[in-house]
Scaffold this active site. Structure first.
Site, short mmCIF file in Angstrom:
data_model
loop_
_atom_site.label_atom_id
_atom_site.label_comp_id
_atom_site.label_asym_id
_atom_site.label_seq_id
_atom_site.Cartn_x
_atom_site.Cartn_y
_atom_site.Cartn_z
CG HIS A 21 -40.04 31.84 6.89
ND1 HIS A 21 -38.83 31.28 6.54
CD2 HIS A 21 -39.84 33.18 6.86
CE1 HIS A 21 -37.96 32.25 6.30
NE2 HIS A 21 -38.54 33.40 6.49
CG ASN A 69 -36.49 39.80 8.10
OD1 ASN A 69 -36.51 38.59 7.84
ND2 ASN A 69 -36.89 40.70 7.24
CG ASP A 94 -37.47 28.35 6.79
OD1 ASP A 94 -37.17 28.96 7.83
OD2 ASP A 94 -37.59 28.92 5.69
#
Length: 192
Positions: A21, A69, A94
């Site tokens: 990530h 997020n 990613d």
């Protein structure tokens, strides 16, 4: 239109540093090193930021420290402060839908389930920013995605991701200058 802000997406902290990530962080770290720009904590931008001086003008580099997020909080704060339009922003992230070793450049579109992109679109009020999508592959089962992106890639996958980062950095002068067609031609034909 030239790029004035490059944002690398990832998660802060040593436990995430080498996870799939964080591919966006890896590219921004390399850009900062190449341009001798010192990334440092900027509270008002909710992340680590640096300014590089290029022939075309200032380039901002940003690594949101908000966790994936909430990436849009950092992006919107810096973009608003410096009056940077969405079309002048490149977000590096990613991409599950591309195999390791692939890198694709595109402007606009949806978030494809990527929570970092979802928050950036919401907070900028526009999906018109550029994206550099770095392939990390897919675990094969959508229920495994969260676990997959937060783990280190296998050695051969990491080598392919590193190769894609290198190819992306080679076309970065074109990207930053706004010569997207030339950058895409090189990147998309090189990354099979």
């Amino acid at each position: 239109m030239a790029i004035r802000l490059v944002v690398g997406l990832g998660n802060p902290g040593p436990e995430y540093a080498k996870t799939r990530h964080n591919a966006g962080f890896w590219l921004v770290d390399e850009l900062a090193w190449q341009h001798k720009a010192n990334l440092h904590a900027e509270g008002k931008f909710f992340g680590e930021a640096a300014r590089a001086t290029l022939a075309a003008g200032d380039l901002w580099l940003l690594k949101p420290m908000t966790y994936m997020n909430l990436s849009g909080q950092a992006v919107a704060a810096l973009a608003r402060f410096y009056k940077i339009a969405p079309e002048e922003i490149l977000v590096v992230h990613d991409e599950l839908d591309l195999p390791p070793g692939a890198a694709r450049l595109k402007q606009g579109g949806g978030h494809g389930g990527h929570n970092g992109l979802k928050d950036i679109i919401a907070r900028l009020g526009s999906p018109a920013f550029w994206r550099l999508r770095l392939g990390i592959g897919h675990p094969g089962d959508r229920n495994e995605v969260a676990n997959f992106v937060l783990k280190k890639a296998r050695a051969e996958e990491q080598q392919a991701i590193d190769d894609a980062l290198a190819k992306s950095l080679q076309v970065m002068p074109e990207v930053l200058a706004g010569n997207m067609a030339a950058a895409m031609k090189t990147l998309h034909t090189a990354a099979k």
